[in-house]
Design a protein around this motif. Structure first.
Motif, short mmCIF file in Angstrom:
data_model
loop_
_atom_site.label_atom_id
_atom_site.label_comp_id
_atom_site.label_asym_id
_atom_site.label_seq_id
_atom_site.Cartn_x
_atom_site.Cartn_y
_atom_site.Cartn_z
N ILE A 1 -15.36 -21.69 31.11
CA ILE A 1 -15.98 -22.96 30.71
C ILE A 1 -14.95 -24.06 30.92
N VAL A 2 -15.35 -25.08 31.68
CA VAL A 2 -14.48 -26.22 31.94
C VAL A 2 -15.11 -27.44 31.26
N ILE A 3 -14.35 -28.05 30.36
CA ILE A 3 -14.82 -29.24 29.64
C ILE A 3 -13.87 -30.38 29.97
N VAL A 4 -14.44 -31.47 30.48
CA VAL A 4 -13.65 -32.66 30.78
C VAL A 4 -13.96 -33.67 29.67
N ASP A 5 -12.94 -34.00 28.89
CA ASP A 5 -13.09 -34.87 27.72
C ASP A 5 -12.69 -36.31 28.06
N ASP A 6 -13.54 -37.25 27.67
CA ASP A 6 -13.34 -38.66 27.98
C ASP A 6 -12.63 -39.41 26.86
N GLY A 7 -11.70 -38.75 26.17
CA GLY A 7 -10.92 -39.42 25.14
C GLY A 7 -11.54 -39.35 23.76
N SER A 8 -12.09 -38.22 23.40
CA SER A 8 -12.71 -38.06 22.09
C SER A 8 -11.74 -38.44 20.97
N THR A 9 -12.30 -39.06 19.93
CA THR A 9 -11.49 -39.47 18.78
C THR A 9 -11.87 -38.69 17.52
N ASP A 10 -12.83 -37.77 17.64
CA ASP A 10 -13.22 -36.96 16.49
C ASP A 10 -12.51 -35.60 16.59
N CYS B 1 -17.59 -34.45 28.08
CA CYS B 1 -17.86 -34.73 26.67
C CYS B 1 -17.12 -35.97 26.18
N TYR B 2 -17.63 -36.48 25.07
CA TYR B 2 -16.98 -37.54 24.31
C TYR B 2 -17.50 -37.44 22.88
N ASN B 3 -16.59 -37.18 21.95
CA ASN B 3 -16.93 -37.05 20.53
C ASN B 3 -18.09 -36.09 20.29
N GLU B 4 -17.88 -34.85 20.68
CA GLU B 4 -18.91 -33.80 20.55
C GLU B 4 -18.53 -32.75 19.51
N GLU B 5 -17.78 -33.15 18.50
CA GLU B 5 -17.35 -32.21 17.46
C GLU B 5 -18.52 -31.42 16.88
N LYS C 1 -8.26 -33.28 29.14
CA LYS C 1 -8.36 -34.67 28.69
C LYS C 1 -8.24 -35.57 29.91
N LYS C 2 -9.31 -36.29 30.19
CA LYS C 2 -9.31 -37.18 31.36
C LYS C 2 -10.20 -38.38 31.06
N LYS C 3 -9.60 -39.37 30.47
CA LYS C 3 -10.35 -40.58 30.14
C LYS C 3 -10.67 -41.33 31.44
N ARG C 4 -11.92 -41.78 31.51
CA ARG C 4 -12.32 -42.51 32.71
C ARG C 4 -11.52 -43.81 32.85
N LYS C 5 -11.16 -44.11 34.08
CA LYS C 5 -10.49 -45.37 34.41
C LYS C 5 -11.56 -46.37 34.81
N PRO C 6 -11.20 -47.65 34.89
CA PRO C 6 -12.18 -48.63 35.39
C PRO C 6 -12.76 -48.17 36.73
N ASN C 7 -14.05 -48.34 36.88
CA ASN C 7 -14.79 -47.95 38.09
C ASN C 7 -14.88 -46.44 38.29
N GLN D 1 -16.01 -37.51 36.45
CA GLN D 1 -15.50 -36.49 35.53
C GLN D 1 -16.12 -35.13 35.83
N ARG D 2 -17.42 -35.11 36.07
CA ARG D 2 -18.09 -33.85 36.37
C ARG D 2 -17.50 -33.24 37.64
N ASN D 3 -17.27 -34.08 38.66
CA ASN D 3 -16.68 -33.58 39.91
C ASN D 3 -15.26 -33.06 39.70
N TYR D 4 -14.51 -33.68 38.80
CA TYR D 4 -13.17 -33.19 38.50
C TYR D 4 -13.27 -31.80 37.85
N GLY D 5 -14.20 -31.64 36.95
CA GLY D 5 -14.41 -30.33 36.33
C GLY D 5 -14.76 -29.27 37.36
#
Length: 182
Positions: free
Chosen positions: A33-42, A12-16, A64-70, A76-80
């Motif tokens: 339920i496993v949710i991997v968040d890409d740095g939501s700001t909401d 997810c990202y900003n899925e409030e 909370k796992k913001k994607r890194k370059p590349n 993220q899905r695989n990490y979840g």
């Protein structure tokens, strides 16, 4: 009951707006339920924390796992996937819900010795189901034993199969609402 063996993984990202419905509906059918968040700001994290406080019958991991370059959505899905402790996983989007019919079909498949289930996604636009176009007949394996599927590619992740096992095919579906119309 099979629900105890089932998890849902989503990124997810900003899925409030969509998060409460996602958690409420899908927690009927999974015990984790496993949710991997890409740095939501909401307020996404607050919605999840409020749900956890009120619902002790389902384990929710908010990572909370913001994607890194590349790194891509598939990473993220695989990490979840790596964080689940259940035998079977539903791979979902935050605006996607398991239908009761799909849950029953997945239970039947598991109890019959299948390793995975290919099912449809019922897409909606402006609150109306879409029956035409490429997605209406689309079957993908998004329910499988935890160790059998990984994802690749940047967006609209492709599925990487690591098995030759039994795959059950059903016309049951998830509801994919694509908007906040519910």
């Amino acid at each position: 009951m099979p629900k105890e063996n089932y998890a849902a993984v989503a990124i997810c990202y900003n899925e409030e707006i969509d998060m409460a419905a996602f958690l409420t509906v899908n927690s009927r059918y999974v015990s984790q339920i496993v949710i991997v968040d890409d740095g939501s700001t909401d307020g996404t994290e607050k919605v999840v924390k409020d749900f956890i406080e009120r619902n002790k019958d389902v384990e929710v991991l908010f990572i909370k796992k913001k994607r890194k370059p590349n790194e891509y959505f598939s990473d993220q899905r695989n990490y979840g996937i790596s964080m689940t402790t259940k035998d079977f996983i539903f791979h979902l989007d935050i605006d996607e819900f398991i239908s009761e019919e799909l849950f029953n079909e997945c239970c039947k498949a598991e109890l019959s010795g299948y390793d995975a289930v290919k099912y449809k996604r019922r897409n909606h636009f402006l609150g109306v189901p879409m029956f035409y176009g490429n997605w209406s007949s689309w079957h993908r394996t998004h329910f499988a034993r935890a160790n059998l599927i990984m994802f690749g590619d940047r967006m609209h992740e492709s599925i990487i199969y690591d098995y030759d096992g039994k795959v059950y095919v059903t016309d049951a579906y998830t509801l994919h609402l694509n908007e906040s119309c519910y």
